[in-house]
Design a protein around this motif. Sequence first.
Motif, PDB file in Angstrom:
ATOM      1  N   SER A 393       0.711  -1.048  -0.048  1.00  0.00           N
ATOM      2  CA  SER A 393       0.186   0.018   0.151  1.00  0.00           C
ATOM      3  C   SER A 393       0.898   1.297  -0.025  1.00  0.00           C
ATOM      4  O   SER A 393       2.105   1.208   0.337  1.00  0.00           O
ATOM      5  CB  SER A 393      -0.940  -0.038   1.095  1.00  0.00           C
ATOM      6  OG  SER A 393      -1.914  -1.096   1.266  1.00  0.00           O
ATOM      7  N   ARG A 394       0.137   2.413  -0.226  1.00  0.00           N
ATOM      8  CA  ARG A 394       1.066   3.665  -0.056  1.00  0.00           C
ATOM      9  C   ARG A 394       1.589   3.829   1.184  1.00  0.00           C
ATOM     10  O   ARG A 394       2.742   4.336   1.316  1.00  0.00           O
ATOM     11  CB  ARG A 394      -0.189   4.878  -0.874  1.00  0.00           C
ATOM     12  CG  ARG A 394      -0.380   4.727  -1.998  1.00  0.00           C
ATOM     13  CD  ARG A 394      -1.366   5.872  -2.392  1.00  0.00           C
ATOM     14  NE  ARG A 394      -2.493   5.966  -1.648  1.00  0.00           N
ATOM     15  CZ  ARG A 394      -3.480   6.981  -1.383  1.00  0.00           C
ATOM     16  NH1 ARG A 394      -3.177   8.236  -2.059  1.00  0.00           N
ATOM     17  NH2 ARG A 394      -4.501   7.056  -0.857  1.00  0.00           N
ATOM     18  N   HIS A 396       2.039   1.497   4.009  1.00  0.00           N
ATOM     19  CA  HIS A 396       1.721   0.385   4.136  1.00  0.00           C
ATOM     20  C   HIS A 396       1.634   0.128   5.976  1.00  0.00           C
ATOM     21  O   HIS A 396       0.791  -0.698   6.428  1.00  0.00           O
ATOM     22  CB  HIS A 396       2.850  -0.809   3.796  1.00  0.00           C
ATOM     23  CG  HIS A 396       2.382  -2.031   3.763  1.00  0.00           C
ATOM     24  ND1 HIS A 396       1.690  -2.775   2.486  1.00  0.00           N
ATOM     25  CD2 HIS A 396       2.375  -3.161   4.653  1.00  0.00           C
ATOM     26  CE1 HIS A 396       1.557  -3.972   2.795  1.00  0.00           C
ATOM     27  NE2 HIS A 396       1.904  -4.281   4.036  1.00  0.00           N
ATOM     28  N   SER A 412      -2.378  -1.452   5.953  1.00  0.00           N
ATOM     29  CA  SER A 412      -2.666  -1.611   4.369  1.00  0.00           C
ATOM     30  C   SER A 412      -3.846  -2.775   4.397  1.00  0.00           C
ATOM     31  O   SER A 412      -4.642  -3.470   5.466  1.00  0.00           O
ATOM     32  CB  SER A 412      -1.418  -2.633   4.095  1.00  0.00           C
ATOM     33  OG  SER A 412      -1.397  -3.743   4.749  1.00  0.00           O
ATOM     34  N   ARG A 413      -4.209  -3.050   3.441  1.00  0.00           N
ATOM     35  CA  ARG A 413      -5.406  -3.922   3.079  1.00  0.00           C
ATOM     36  C   ARG A 413      -4.605  -5.295   2.586  1.00  0.00           C
ATOM     37  O   ARG A 413      -5.489  -6.263   2.442  1.00  0.00           O
ATOM     38  CB  ARG A 413      -6.192  -3.527   1.799  1.00  0.00           C
ATOM     39  CG  ARG A 413      -5.604  -3.086   0.443  1.00  0.00           C
ATOM     40  CD  ARG A 413      -6.648  -2.637  -0.408  1.00  0.00           C
ATOM     41  NE  ARG A 413      -6.221  -2.470  -1.950  1.00  0.00           N
ATOM     42  CZ  ARG A 413      -6.674  -2.676  -2.928  1.00  0.00           C
ATOM     43  NH1 ARG A 413      -8.060  -2.726  -2.961  1.00  0.00           N
ATOM     44  NH2 ARG A 413      -6.259  -1.983  -4.018  1.00  0.00           N
ATOM     45  N   TYR A 414      -3.269  -5.282   2.377  1.00  0.00           N
ATOM     46  CA  TYR A 414      -2.807  -6.658   2.023  1.00  0.00           C
ATOM     47  C   TYR A 414      -1.961  -7.434   3.124  1.00  0.00           C
ATOM     48  O   TYR A 414      -1.891  -8.579   3.097  1.00  0.00           O
ATOM     49  CB  TYR A 414      -1.583  -6.406   0.893  1.00  0.00           C
ATOM     50  CG  TYR A 414      -2.172  -5.532  -0.048  1.00  0.00           C
ATOM     51  CD1 TYR A 414      -3.081  -5.955  -1.345  1.00  0.00           C
ATOM     52  CD2 TYR A 414      -1.771  -4.119  -0.421  1.00  0.00           C
ATOM     53  CE1 TYR A 414      -3.173  -5.273  -2.278  1.00  0.00           C
ATOM     54  CE2 TYR A 414      -2.361  -3.364  -1.355  1.00  0.00           C
ATOM     55  CZ  TYR A 414      -3.061  -4.171  -2.526  1.00  0.00           C
ATOM     56  OH  TYR A 414      -3.462  -3.333  -3.596  1.00  0.00           O
TER      57      TYR A 414
END
Length: 455
Positions: A393-394, A396, A412-414
């Motif tokens: 993410s930008r 993270h 982050s979403r990851y």
Amino acid sequence: MSRAALHINDAGITLLDADKLLYRQPGFALLQNDELKTGDAAVSLARINPRHVQHRFWSELSTAGLKDQYFHHLSAADLVSHQLQAMWSAVAADIDELVVAVPPYLAAEQLGLLLGIAAELKLPVVGMVDAAVAATRREYRNAIPVHVDVSLHCTLLTRLAQDGAARAERSEILDGCGIYGLYDAWLTTIARTFVEQSRFDPLHTAATEQLLLNQLGAWLTAAGRGSTVAMEVKSGGVTHRAEIESLSLISAAAPWYQQIANRLRALYRADELPVMQMTERAGSLPGLAEMLVTHVGGEVVTLETGATARGALARCAPDRNTNGVTLLRQLAWDQAAIEVAVDAQAAAQSGVPTHLLFRNVAYAINDVTLLLGVEAESGARHIELPGDMPGISRQHCKIRRKNGQCIVEDSSRYGTFLNGHRIDGSTVLQIGDSLRVGTPGFEFLLITMDEAHGT
């Protein structure tokens, strides 16, 4: 009306009633000369006839035929049925209702198959409950409990929510991290000790290897109570003796223990006080509880023998309003709460990192947030990562020192991964940890330095 509870864990299938333990035997099956034996009878010959033994039929429960040449005409369901039948015919003549505590490694389809087997055997199953929920009979105030149990081939970790009752919130299964692998490591270590001290190799023959296995439980108990363990094995009319340090047994198990500690740390957020509720089986493994306190922090509570089955028996009442049995993942407490003192929190003792190492540059960790991501934040300390790596993410994640600890917060979403395990929002970092962002990702190492270097 007589009630009993059955706890499914293939390291020791347990059946008890309100008065006594009725059955506790491992999930082993031995097929020899067309005779099928299960439990202790199979274990007693497991090293003598290893090709005739099965010990994964509970965790791999299905109706498909087994691939083993000696068992190809049987399925895992057949072996489960045989062990349950042997158990039931021996002890259950007066039982009218049976509640079953089940592990998280059994999927919904497998639970349905288990209920079908029970119906065929006329086992009067009236309730089914998650094993961790059954074992958790009290609230841990100010803390977050994770239930720890060990089966033959995996370790089971269940994080429990405490919103007025014990509720299974999240379960993790550490495959390949079970009693069976530990026993192999310990037998190898013990055999090496005999060779060094008496020139006798107990692994040279299957018969003496079986003797080691038969005595291993007593030796592990002794290791948990003292600094050394006196051992002896009789073979060919000769008694061979050796003495092993308990630390040698703990060291042999350290790779397994470290996996458990790493996964537990990822289950706890940085601001949470850990309580690790261990079954008697897990708590009896020499050195495990001490290692978890050292690496995870918080407190360890070890339950009594049969606690899971007793908790199910006391609290899992049959649902008279339904036509079937459903899995319960929440039960009310029936014992007094434990107050866990916040100011007595035992911090993990593995050391606080001072720097984050990435591509041979050490970035200082202090009270000012260090941001990891593909887009720098104006005026912030950051490590700007290439944008062509998937899963970043930008902004993270963030790393900083807080209240004497090194904290990582995932935004982050990851996901952000600690030693290979995805963290749950935030967690505490220690010296030697590996942090990963992205897929396949970038690796960061947590280190300590005497003097500040790098950025």
